[in-house]
Design an enzyme around this catalytic site. Sequence first.
Site, short mmCIF file in Angstrom:
data_model
loop_
_atom_site.label_atom_id
_atom_site.label_comp_id
_atom_site.label_asym_id
_atom_site.label_seq_id
_atom_site.Cartn_x
_atom_site.Cartn_y
_atom_site.Cartn_z
N LYS A 149 0.84 -1.21 0.00
CA LYS A 149 0.00 0.00 0.00
C LYS A 149 0.87 1.26 0.00
O LYS A 149 2.07 1.19 0.31
CB LYS A 149 -0.91 -0.02 1.24
CG LYS A 149 -0.15 0.01 2.55
CD LYS A 149 -1.05 -0.30 3.75
CE LYS A 149 -0.24 -0.26 5.04
NZ LYS A 149 -1.00 -0.80 6.18
N TYR B 9 15.31 30.07 9.90
CA TYR B 9 14.06 30.70 10.35
C TYR B 9 13.99 30.76 11.86
O TYR B 9 14.36 29.79 12.54
CB TYR B 9 12.86 29.91 9.84
CG TYR B 9 12.54 30.11 8.39
CD1 TYR B 9 12.24 31.38 7.89
CD2 TYR B 9 12.50 29.03 7.52
CE1 TYR B 9 11.92 31.56 6.55
CE2 TYR B 9 12.19 29.20 6.18
CZ TYR B 9 11.90 30.46 5.71
OH TYR B 9 11.59 30.64 4.39
C1 LIG Z 1 -0.24 -1.75 6.89
C2 LIG Z 1 -0.82 -3.01 7.40
C3 LIG Z 1 -0.01 -4.15 7.58
C4 LIG Z 1 1.50 -4.12 7.44
O1 LIG Z 1 2.06 -3.78 8.69
P1 LIG Z 1 3.66 -3.69 8.87
O2 LIG Z 1 3.82 -3.28 10.28
O3 LIG Z 1 4.14 -2.66 7.92
O4 LIG Z 1 4.21 -5.03 8.58
C5 LIG Z 1 -0.63 -5.34 7.91
N1 LIG Z 1 -1.96 -5.41 8.09
C6 LIG Z 1 -2.77 -4.32 7.97
C7 LIG Z 1 -4.23 -4.46 8.20
C8 LIG Z 1 -2.21 -3.09 7.64
O5 LIG Z 1 -3.01 -2.02 7.54
#
Ligand SMILES: *Cc1c(COP(=O)(O)O)cnc(C)c1O
Length: 372
Positions: free
Chosen positions: A44, A263
Amino acid sequence: MHDKRQIADPSKAVLTINLSAIAENFCDLSSRLAPNCQAGAVVKADAYGLGFEEVSRTLARAGCGHFFVADLEEGVALRRILKKVDIFVFNGPERNTEATFDEHALTPVLNTPDQVQSWVAFASLKGGCNAVIQVDTGMSRTGLDMAYLEQLVGGNEKLKSVALRFLMSHLACADEPEHPLNAQQLAKFSKARTLLGNPRGSLANSSGIFLGPEYHFDMVRTGGALYGINPTKNTNNPMNSVVNLEAPIFQVRNIDSPVTVGYGASARIDGPGKIATIAVGYANGYLRSLGNKGSAFIDGIRIPVVGRVSMDYITLDVSKAPENKVRPGKMVELIGPHHGIDALAKEAGTIAYEILTGLGARHTRVYRNGRI
Ligand SMILES: *Cc1c(COP(=O)(O)O)cnc(C)c1O
């Protein structure tokens, strides 16, 4: 999606992504699993900012056959790249998107009673469809309530049109092995599986793998660890590091009398000293919270960030670096062997996930393949 037609600009930072390291991490994680458990890859958010297409192809070549994405759009994009793998969509089908899921052979995760109802109705018309059911066991984010699941099973002819690929849930504290919520979630998840007649299960994310084989079930969903984030935050990172971020020194300024830097004039250098400016700022994902806190490295020598991070620049106090190493064009390590993503995240007061996904497309991205 990331545009690969980049203009060569030597002032730009270079984000190097080691695809072989991702493939090795996949194999390493797979080798840690209970028998009959498989590793699925979570790609994702542009594969955590590292490039959806390159990363997904690499993982498929490494033998990964199960992929998880956040939403329908990502699912359709991944299907264009990989024809034969299983693709699971965490967000599941919103109303009137069912046919798009079906057309692209995407398996939805059903999270809400509405999604269950509409997917079951769609599946009945089609004569059967795959689905994953998510049950909430303590994260209180997405997934069906236990009570709803019980009700659903009570009238179980409802689910007949759906081939349940597996039951899933998500751990809230997997990176804290001592946290009591882990065992509570495991117990709730096991109860939910029993209710549904023991379908295949998927509970663990990257850190969940390291909680022990009883957390593995049939499929783990690994994201961060594939990309080099430490899944065992209190011990040494067992994963290969994947990203390097280097940027050339843009300008060097000699300080002879007291000045303030950046800044808000939040830092002061009395001199004699030197400041090096680098063309990376918070618009490149170098978080503003790193102002006066972050570290960079020149040939292994620590160089502190001085002053606030601005949109396009940071300033480094290079007063202590050897003269011959401080010149325009000299590459500075922002993320790399001396300073991993977890260390940088710690300085920024965040987690490596936020660093990675924030790196974005403003850097020159270079993909490496071959020996790690
Ligand atoms: C993003 C996500 C993962 C992956 O988790 P990691 O800690 O990056 O391994 C697994 N399951 C769900 C439902 C997620 O949203």
